[in-house]
Write a protein that holds these residues in place. Structure first.
Motif, PDB file in Angstrom:
ATOM      1  N   THR A  77       0.877  -1.172   0.000  1.00  0.00           N
ATOM      2  CA  THR A  77       0.000   0.000   0.000  1.00  0.00           C
ATOM      3  C   THR A  77       0.914   1.223   0.000  1.00  0.00           C
ATOM      4  O   THR A  77       1.240   1.784   1.049  1.00  0.00           O
ATOM      5  CB  THR A  77      -0.943   0.019   1.221  1.00  0.00           C
ATOM      6  N   ARG A  79       0.520   4.215  -1.081  1.00  0.00           N
ATOM      7  CA  ARG A  79      -0.105   5.463  -0.655  1.00  0.00           C
ATOM      8  C   ARG A  79      -0.040   5.598   0.867  1.00  0.00           C
ATOM      9  O   ARG A  79       0.277   6.670   1.397  1.00  0.00           O
ATOM     10  CB  ARG A  79      -1.556   5.504  -1.130  1.00  0.00           C
ATOM     11  N   ALA A  80      -0.330   4.505   1.565  1.00  0.00           N
ATOM     12  CA  ALA A  80      -0.251   4.520   3.025  1.00  0.00           C
ATOM     13  C   ALA A  80       1.192   4.683   3.490  1.00  0.00           C
ATOM     14  O   ALA A  80       1.461   5.358   4.494  1.00  0.00           O
ATOM     15  CB  ALA A  80      -0.855   3.245   3.594  1.00  0.00           C
ATOM     16  N   GLU A  83       1.997   8.345   3.326  1.00  0.00           N
ATOM     17  CA  GLU A  83       1.369   9.104   4.403  1.00  0.00           C
ATOM     18  C   GLU A  83       2.055   8.832   5.738  1.00  0.00           C
ATOM     19  O   GLU A  83       2.235   9.741   6.554  1.00  0.00           O
ATOM     20  CB  GLU A  83      -0.120   8.739   4.488  1.00  0.00           C
ATOM     21  N   ASP A 102       2.367   4.952  -6.387  1.00  0.00           N
ATOM     22  CA  ASP A 102       0.927   4.699  -6.343  1.00  0.00           C
ATOM     23  C   ASP A 102       0.233   5.320  -7.559  1.00  0.00           C
ATOM     24  O   ASP A 102      -0.660   4.711  -8.156  1.00  0.00           O
ATOM     25  CB  ASP A 102       0.332   5.266  -5.053  1.00  0.00           C
ATOM     26  N   ASP A 153      -7.255  -1.306  -4.592  1.00  0.00           N
ATOM     27  CA  ASP A 153      -8.327  -0.644  -3.848  1.00  0.00           C
ATOM     28  C   ASP A 153      -8.177   0.859  -4.049  1.00  0.00           C
ATOM     29  O   ASP A 153      -7.221   1.463  -3.556  1.00  0.00           O
ATOM     30  CB  ASP A 153      -8.234  -1.000  -2.358  1.00  0.00           C
ATOM     31  N   GLU A 155      -9.798   3.228  -2.779  1.00  0.00           N
ATOM     32  CA  GLU A 155      -9.971   4.001  -1.544  1.00  0.00           C
ATOM     33  C   GLU A 155      -8.679   4.072  -0.740  1.00  0.00           C
ATOM     34  O   GLU A 155      -8.337   5.112  -0.184  1.00  0.00           O
ATOM     35  CB  GLU A 155     -11.086   3.377  -0.689  1.00  0.00           C
ATOM     36  N   THR A 156      -7.963   2.961  -0.669  1.00  0.00           N
ATOM     37  CA  THR A 156      -6.777   2.892   0.187  1.00  0.00           C
ATOM     38  C   THR A 156      -5.468   2.816  -0.582  1.00  0.00           C
ATOM     39  O   THR A 156      -4.408   3.129  -0.031  1.00  0.00           O
ATOM     40  CB  THR A 156      -6.858   1.649   1.100  1.00  0.00           C
ATOM     41  N   ALA A 158      -4.301  -0.056  -1.584  1.00  0.00           N
ATOM     42  CA  ALA A 158      -3.779  -1.413  -1.404  1.00  0.00           C
ATOM     43  C   ALA A 158      -3.782  -2.146  -2.744  1.00  0.00           C
ATOM     44  O   ALA A 158      -4.794  -2.134  -3.448  1.00  0.00           O
ATOM     45  CB  ALA A 158      -4.621  -2.169  -0.379  1.00  0.00           C
TER      46      ALA A 158
END
Length: 290
Positions: A77, A79-80, A83, A102, A153, A155-156, A158
């Protein structure tokens, strides 16, 4: 085997992306010192490269790959990760590179592009060590096989990437398109107007188990051993149809054309809507009544 993919030499990033088919013109021309363009910092430290309409290239750690059911997969993930680094005060270049990786995945999904992977190995920094020294890549090589995004995903962020495009048990027309784009000599570009979730396509193909969901006949077997069917949205995405298993069917190539152009195409669509809406109707019943 996963162990066979572990790199044992350290090739230059420039040489590897060029080998993958990436256009390195700006890489060369944007560097002031002509003799050292392969070390252009604008490019050589990036984690992802995007050539619109053709391919994306990702740097992925061998230690993050797993072997499952005869296939090699990578999950993450990014993107996570970006962050997390931002909130923990990590170096901005690491945050930006994770975000761009991402974003590269999103470009590949929107345009149905193949993914090429540079496999790296060495001294990898722990995720929590945001203010520690950079990871040290000691070995890298270009995987000769393209990869495909098998789940993402929105939204996340992942994601799941799987090595190979036609290596699965079942494949469809979008897999063939990726394979065509990954060929070094190909220059034509075909784009997808709507984003299709690769995980939905995989689940529908698995549900069909190699048989057309209209006529019941098996799809043809490809040279790779995979069975080919074509995925079809019963209610088109352009008409507001959902990108969900309940609105997607797997058809042989002939019946896919029928579903689009036959004089009874509306009846075919209604039959699938009834079946996917929960009514009990077998493949043979759909074929007979259509």
């Amino acid at each position: 085997m996963l162990a066979d993919l572990k790199p044992h030499r350290k090739d230059l990033v420039f040489d590897l992306v060029e080998e993958a088919g990436f256009d390195t013109t700006d890489w060369v021309e944007s560097f002031k010192h002509a003799a050292g363009y392969k070390a252009n910092p604008k490019y050589c430290y990036e984690w992802a490269y995007v050539q619109p309409g053709k391919l994306i290239i990702l740097n992925l750690w061998h230690s993050n790959m797993d072997e499952e059911h005869g296939q090699i997969v990578h999950r993450g993930t990014f993107r996570a990760d970006a962050e997390f680094r931002r909130l923990k005060g990590g170096k901005q270049q690491w945050v930006d590179r994770a975000r761009r990786l991402d974003e590269a995945l999103q470009v590949a999904l929107r345009k149905n592009l193949p993914v090429r992977v540079i496999i790296v190995d060495g001294d990898r920094r722990e995720k929590e060590a945001v203010d520690g020294p950079s990871s040290k890549v000691r070995f890298r090589k270009l995987d000769p096989e393209p990869w495909t995004i098998t789940a993402y995903d929105w939204e996340t962020g992942a994601c799941e990437l799987t090595r190979g495009i036609l290596e699965g048990r079942f494949v469809d027309q979008f897999d063939l398109e990726q394979t065509s784009k990954s060929a070094p000599e190909r220059r034509e570009v075909t784009t997808s107007s709507f984003i299709r979730d690769p995980a939905v396509r995989r689940r529908v193909l698995a549900r069909a188990n190699g048989r057309c969901e209209l006529c019941g006949e098996p799809g043809f077997k490809m040279a790779s051993g995979a069975v080919y069917l074509e995925t079809h949205h019963v209610v088109p995405l352009a008409d507001g149809g959902d990108d969900h298993e309940s609105n997607v069917v797997a058809l042989c190539a002939n019946d896919h054309r029928r579903a689009h152009f036959a004089d009874n195409r509306e009846e075919i669509a209604r039959r699938f809507q009834v079946r996917n809406g929960g009514a009990s109707m077998s493949v043979s019943e759909v074929a007979v009544t259509s």
